[in-house]
Design a protein around this motif. Structure first.
Motif, short mmCIF file in Angstrom:
data_model
loop_
_atom_site.label_atom_id
_atom_site.label_comp_id
_atom_site.label_asym_id
_atom_site.label_seq_id
_atom_site.Cartn_x
_atom_site.Cartn_y
_atom_site.Cartn_z
N UNK A 76 52.12 -19.98 -12.71
CA UNK A 76 52.62 -20.89 -13.74
C UNK A 76 54.13 -21.00 -13.65
N UNK A 77 54.84 -19.88 -13.42
CA UNK A 77 56.29 -19.93 -13.31
C UNK A 77 56.72 -20.82 -12.13
N UNK A 78 55.96 -20.73 -11.01
CA UNK A 78 56.26 -21.60 -9.87
C UNK A 78 56.03 -23.07 -10.22
N UNK A 79 54.94 -23.32 -10.96
CA UNK A 79 54.63 -24.71 -11.32
C UNK A 79 55.66 -25.28 -12.29
N UNK A 80 56.19 -24.43 -13.20
CA UNK A 80 57.25 -24.89 -14.11
C UNK A 80 58.47 -25.33 -13.31
N UNK A 81 58.82 -24.56 -12.29
CA UNK A 81 59.96 -24.93 -11.43
C UNK A 81 59.66 -26.22 -10.67
N UNK A 82 58.42 -26.36 -10.14
CA UNK A 82 58.05 -27.58 -9.42
C UNK A 82 58.15 -28.81 -10.32
N UNK A 83 57.68 -28.66 -11.58
CA UNK A 83 57.75 -29.79 -12.52
C UNK A 83 59.20 -30.15 -12.84
N UNK A 84 60.04 -29.12 -13.01
CA UNK A 84 61.45 -29.38 -13.31
C UNK A 84 62.12 -30.12 -12.15
N UNK A 85 61.80 -29.71 -10.93
CA UNK A 85 62.35 -30.38 -9.75
C UNK A 85 61.85 -31.82 -9.65
N UNK A 86 60.57 -32.03 -9.96
CA UNK A 86 60.00 -33.38 -9.90
C UNK A 86 60.69 -34.30 -10.91
N UNK A 87 60.88 -33.79 -12.13
CA UNK A 87 61.53 -34.60 -13.18
C UNK A 87 62.98 -34.89 -12.80
N UNK A 88 63.66 -33.89 -12.21
CA UNK A 88 65.05 -34.08 -11.79
C UNK A 88 65.14 -35.16 -10.72
N UNK A 89 64.16 -35.17 -9.77
CA UNK A 89 64.15 -36.18 -8.72
C UNK A 89 63.95 -37.58 -9.29
N UNK A 146 65.01 -38.53 -12.09
CA UNK A 146 66.21 -38.85 -12.88
C UNK A 146 65.81 -39.45 -14.23
N UNK A 147 65.00 -38.70 -14.98
CA UNK A 147 64.51 -39.15 -16.29
C UNK A 147 65.01 -38.19 -17.37
N UNK A 148 66.20 -38.44 -17.99
CA UNK A 148 66.76 -37.50 -18.98
C UNK A 148 65.84 -37.31 -20.18
N UNK A 149 65.18 -38.39 -20.62
CA UNK A 149 64.30 -38.27 -21.81
C UNK A 149 63.16 -37.30 -21.53
N UNK A 187 68.02 -24.05 -15.23
CA UNK A 187 69.25 -23.51 -14.68
C UNK A 187 69.30 -23.65 -13.17
N UNK A 188 68.15 -23.41 -12.53
CA UNK A 188 68.08 -23.55 -11.07
C UNK A 188 68.30 -25.01 -10.67
N UNK A 189 67.65 -25.94 -11.40
CA UNK A 189 67.76 -27.36 -11.08
C UNK A 189 69.21 -27.83 -11.25
N UNK A 190 69.84 -27.41 -12.36
CA UNK A 190 71.20 -27.89 -12.63
C UNK A 190 72.22 -27.32 -11.64
#
Length: 325
Positions: A268-281, A283-286, A316-319
């Motif tokens: 789950x922790x890996x998937x949370x990071x994957x989702x954060x990276x996907x959202x960052x790619x 570029x959807x701030x909302x 934090x990793x994404x930013x």
């Protein structure tokens, strides 16, 4: 799949008893089938149907209904419709049916809701089905179509991740059950061996007692037998202690196996990071702002505090662009 019917299909009969709407359109002939109609249905949530060779009329009750007038259902006519659908961007997949062949034939064109929205004409015209008519696609509609497509893709990826996680959990569960079963078998065998040794010792002790009572004159001989018995007992107990040590090693190994990090939490922790990276790619701030609430809803069985910690770590990793490999 059957594509030709001598009579009207149940679906067509049902559509003829309703007026034109968000899911059906009547066309008198092939010329009435426009690109924008196919595009509008493909861009809608549920798709729709075009009945060619049908005209709209007003019934005695004042209701709009469809009336069969017939049309060309030849291979040339069907190819003409297929070419129109394939000329859209991206191409629209449709299903063609010839019906009522015994009387006045008609064509039924089924247009499913597209999986690659939004669709447009070769000249770049977008349309959407609404209130029984085709209307131009507004910027808000365009955004909604893009969001729906992205949500579908995310859902497919999420389902795949859950499926892989379930497979991993099943493998770990099988290994754990095998280890526990093996430990139970070892303990059972040890219990049987222990009972056998104790019974043997008790039998020999009783024999010795009888011999002692009947042979008091032979103290030296009895003492030698006692020494041999003591030596045998020591040997048996050392053997028993060794087997107990082996069992303890197996139990310790199993406990150490169980003390590793919960594989579900790790995934789950890996998937949370994957989702954060996907959202960052994307570029959807909302969506990024609502990321924590989304994660809490997706994983209700995990403590919210733990999830929030993982979310903060992922953000934090994404930013910082420090993506782990």
């Amino acid at each position: 799949m059957k594509t030709e019917f001598k009579r009207l299909s149940k679906k067509t009969k049902l559509l003829l008893n309703h007026s034109e709407g968000f899911d059906v359109d009547f066309k008198r002939d092939l010329e009435g089938v426009k690109l924008k109609t196919l595009i509008a249905f493909a861009n809608s949530r549920s798709g729709g149907t075009v009945l060619v060779g049908v005209e709209e009329y007003t019934s005695d009750e004042g209701l709009q209904r469809g009336r069969i007038v017939g049309c060309d259902v030849s291979d040339k006519a069907r190819l003409q419709i297929q070419n129109k659908a394939l000329s859209c961007v991206p191409p629209i997949m449709i299903q063609l049916y010839s019906e009522n062949l015994n009387k006045r034939p008609i064509l039924r064109i089924d247009i499913p809701s597209g999986s690659q929205k939004p669709y447009c004409s070769p000249s770049g015209e977008y349309s959407l089905r609404a209130d029984g008519r085709n209307r131009a696609l507004q910027p808000g509609d365009m955004l909604q179509l893009f969001m729906e497509r992205e949500s579908d893709q995310f859902l497919q990826r999420f389902k795949y991740a859950v499926s892989k996680l379930e497979q991993q959990v099943a493998v770990m569960d099988s290994e754990l059950r095998t280890g526990v079963d093996q430990m139970i078998d070892d303990i059972t065998r040890l219990d049987k061996d222990t009972a056998h040794i104790l019974n043997e010792l008790y039998r020999r002790f009783m024999d010795l007692k009888l011999e002692t009572e009947s042979s008091k004159r032979h103290d030296h001989q009895v003492e030698r037998k006692i020494q041999r018995l003591k030596h045998g007992l020591d040997h048996k107990y050392r053997e028993l202690a060794g087997r107990m040590d082996n069992i303890n090693l197996k139990v310790d190994a199993l406990l150490n196996h169980l003390q590793v990090e919960d594989p579900i939490c790790h995934r789950v922790r890996e998937q949370v990071l994957e989702m954060a990276l996907m959202i960052e790619e994307k570029d959807n701030p909302d969506l990024l702002a609502d990321f924590a609430d989304i994660i809490v809803r997706i994983y209700p069985d995990i403590e919210p505090e733990k999830l929030m910690g993982w979310v903060n770590d992922a953000l934090g990793i994404v930013s910082s662009n420090e993506i782990p490999h």
